[in-house]
Motif scaffolding. Sequence first.
Motif, PDB file in Angstrom:
ATOM      1  N   ASN A 103       0.721  -1.202   0.114  1.00 24.64           N
ATOM      2  CA  ASN A 103      -0.118  -0.025   0.027  1.00 24.64           C
ATOM      3  C   ASN A 103       0.838   1.256  -0.119  1.00 24.64           C
ATOM      4  OD1 ASN A 103      -1.609   2.245   0.932  1.00 24.64           O
ATOM      5  ND2 ASN A 103      -3.045   0.810   1.851  1.00 24.64           N
ATOM      6  N   TRP A 155       0.345   4.137   0.667  1.00 21.89           N
ATOM      7  CA  TRP A 155       0.457   5.148   1.869  1.00 21.89           C
ATOM      8  C   TRP A 155       0.951   4.691   3.019  1.00 21.89           C
ATOM      9  CZ3 TRP A 155      -1.181   9.963   1.498  1.00 21.89           C
ATOM     10  CH2 TRP A 155      -1.935  10.467   0.608  1.00 21.89           C
ATOM     11  N   TYR A 204      -0.384   7.706   7.886  1.00 20.96           N
ATOM     12  CA  TYR A 204      -1.135   6.957   8.939  1.00 20.96           C
ATOM     13  C   TYR A 204      -2.681   7.504   8.816  1.00 20.96           C
ATOM     14  CZ  TYR A 204       0.397  11.327  11.004  1.00 20.96           C
ATOM     15  OH  TYR A 204       0.748  12.627  11.205  1.00 20.96           O
ATOM     16  N   LYS A 234      -4.277   7.338   6.163  1.00 18.62           N
ATOM     17  CA  LYS A 234      -4.997   6.603   5.327  1.00 18.62           C
ATOM     18  C   LYS A 234      -5.051   4.934   5.773  1.00 18.62           C
ATOM     19  CE  LYS A 234      -6.000   9.590   2.085  1.00 18.62           C
ATOM     20  NZ  LYS A 234      -7.356  10.049   1.685  1.00 18.62           N
ATOM     21  N   THR A 235      -4.110   4.507   6.579  1.00 15.05           N
ATOM     22  CA  THR A 235      -3.980   3.292   6.881  1.00 15.05           C
ATOM     23  C   THR A 235      -4.630   2.878   8.362  1.00 15.05           C
ATOM     24  OG1 THR A 235      -1.821   3.743   7.784  1.00 15.05           O
ATOM     25  CG2 THR A 235      -1.805   3.132   5.521  1.00 15.05           C
ATOM     26  N   HIS A 248      -7.351   2.066  10.616  1.00 16.38           N
ATOM     27  CA  HIS A 248      -8.536   1.788  10.663  1.00 16.38           C
ATOM     28  C   HIS A 248      -9.074   1.429   9.272  1.00 16.38           C
ATOM     29  CE1 HIS A 248      -8.843   3.999  14.249  1.00 16.38           C
ATOM     30  NE2 HIS A 248      -8.769   5.132  13.508  1.00 16.38           N
ATOM     31  N   ASN A 249      -7.866   1.071   8.468  1.00 13.55           N
ATOM     32  CA  ASN A 249      -8.305   0.420   6.987  1.00 13.55           C
ATOM     33  C   ASN A 249      -8.104  -1.204   7.514  1.00 13.55           C
ATOM     34  OD1 ASN A 249      -8.056  -0.774   4.704  1.00 13.55           O
ATOM     35  ND2 ASN A 249      -6.742   0.547   3.725  1.00 13.55           N
ATOM     36  N   PRO A 250      -9.112  -1.889   7.213  1.00 14.84           N
ATOM     37  CA  PRO A 250      -9.029  -3.511   7.718  1.00 14.84           C
ATOM     38  C   PRO A 250      -7.925  -4.356   6.595  1.00 14.84           C
ATOM     39  CG  PRO A 250     -10.925  -2.732   6.349  1.00 14.84           C
ATOM     40  CD  PRO A 250     -10.365  -1.751   7.035  1.00 14.84           C
ATOM     41  N   SER A 251      -7.554  -3.630   5.598  1.00 12.04           N
ATOM     42  CA  SER A 251      -6.726  -4.415   4.810  1.00 12.04           C
ATOM     43  C   SER A 251      -5.224  -4.324   5.477  1.00 12.04           C
ATOM     44  CB  SER A 251      -6.618  -3.671   3.496  1.00 12.04           C
ATOM     45  OG  SER A 251      -5.761  -2.597   3.504  1.00 12.04           O
ATOM     46  N   ASP A 281      -4.933  -3.129   9.073  1.00 14.26           N
ATOM     47  CA  ASP A 281      -4.953  -3.076  10.434  1.00 14.26           C
ATOM     48  C   ASP A 281      -6.068  -3.832  11.062  1.00 14.26           C
ATOM     49  OD1 ASP A 281      -5.677  -1.667  12.827  1.00 14.26           O
ATOM     50  OD2 ASP A 281      -6.638  -0.173  12.138  1.00 14.26           O
ATOM     51  N   CYS A 336      -7.843  -3.528  13.378  1.00 12.97           N
ATOM     52  CA  CYS A 336      -9.184  -2.755  13.825  1.00 12.97           C
ATOM     53  C   CYS A 336      -9.524  -3.483  15.042  1.00 12.97           C
ATOM     54  CB  CYS A 336     -10.200  -2.771  12.625  1.00 12.97           C
ATOM     55  SG  CYS A 336      -9.543  -2.113  11.187  1.00 12.97           S
ATOM     56  N   GLY A 380      -7.700   9.842  10.246  1.00  8.35           N
ATOM     57  CA  GLY A 380      -8.469   9.189   9.317  1.00  8.35           C
ATOM     58  C   GLY A 380      -9.802   9.786   9.174  1.00  8.35           C
TER      59      GLY A 380
END
Length: 540
Positions: free
Chosen positions: A43, A45, A52, A54-55, A57-60, A62, A64, A370
């Motif tokens: 990724n 970003w 951070y 963008k990343t 809370h991004n389940p790909s 993180d 989460c 985010g």
Amino acid sequence: MEEVKADYVIVGAGSSGCVIANRLSADPSVRVVLIEAGGPDRNPWIHVPVGYFKTMHNPSVDWCFKTEPDPGLNGRSLEWPRGKVLGGSSSLNGLLYVRGQPEDYDRWRQMGLEGWGWDEVLPLFKRSEDQERGADDYHGTGGPLSVSNMRLVRPICDAWIDAAQTVGYRFNSDYNGATQEGVGFFQFTARNGRRCSAAVAFLKPVRNRANLRIVTHAHVQRVRIEDGRASGVEFVGADGTAHFAAADGEVILSAGAIGSPQILMLSGVGEADHLQANGIAPVCDRPDVGRNLQDHLQARLVYKCTGPTLNDEVRSLWGRGRIAMEYALYRTGPMTMAASLATGFLKTDPRLATPDIQFHVQPWSADSPGEGVHPFSAFTMSVCQLRPESRGEIRLRSPNSQDAPIIRPNYLATQTDRDTVVAGIKIARKIAGAAPLAEKIASEYRPGPDVEDDDGLLEWARNTATTIYHPTGTCAMGTGDHAVLDARLRVRGVHGLRVADCSIMPDIVSGNTNAPAIMIGEKASDMIAADRRSACRETG
């Protein structure tokens, strides 16, 4: 079940795991398998310092995680981002490089944990480091991890540092040097305007070693323990099929303060009654697995400003375009920004031996990374207690490794913790009222002028304070039989099994935790290699 074999199987390619994989595989005779639940760090970003936003809370990338409703926070649940990607949380974090206080590590040694004093761990910090400022008694050069000065300057942060000096706090150009106390600017893990994660620093340069196998998208189910010894790791691959990584030497858990205790419990190592309640047969009754959870809680004060801040720069299309162009051409500007620019390590009481609060000062304001900045000019003063007394826990939600564990932080559970957060907020207000910062402030947005007395400030903290992303302590070292680990990070009661990440801390360090996690990886790799040499000598 497909099987791979190695001398060492490492679970988790985060800050500690990447270091261990690098150091152990430097010996070409040693076979190393590194297992990571997330994927490669592709990724884009991830590699931009400000990514951070963008990343997280991004389940790909993180996990989460989310805590249980916490009584100390008036029943609120908090989101706990943790990295699920090569580099782990070092691929998502705010890049801040903070080692903590020498007294933190000396206190560990005073607990009987030989080898963990400041004079013993400082060389490990220096070995990892490629410090932009150059080598000296406290810093190293030539190591894999780039540590740089901030590439961004903003007047509001300069004014904060000047105001802090106005009210009596001294300037400190290097909080990772001779003393931590004072105000100054953060150092951060970046190289030429790019994030230097643990994966970039320690994994990327050695990923083609013939004796190192990196397995991504691999979800660990448990450590297989046979006749009191860890024989390997069961995991599910990206295609959903079962695999087994056999360890002729050791299994090393580096899955973090949430993942490592969960994997231990899924493997039958933990409090027997809790395991049985989840349908897991106890292999080793170790009640403290998952206990001793510590985190830094931050109270975030926001001040509206009389002049523009970074909020204004990023709210317009023209501003965002200019920022992107500056970064693309020169690798400078707001896109090189770490989570904060200015910092302070201060005492709430002058009688204290060392600072007990830390400030993170940001030339912007938002409800959380985010979610975008506030629609007005503002900056943020975040203050956190460095050594909280409160202790929480990690518990299994079910015997299914895919189910996130129960996280109970237990914030603000002691009077000291409550008093410290209130005192920290008062110090923030004192700095805000001093020149030259006061002239740049239009009004206090949070907590606001209506919140005046101690009870009101504490209630505001309960309603708004959030994690600063430093979970630690859930597989702590100790000298007694109750401790999960011994001083060499070996799981008590199970042969061939170690833990090496921030979960090993008996007490949380006084600052951000990524630099200590990397040091722990260095320390673990030294101990593992030494034990291997000793075993070889004994067997002739």
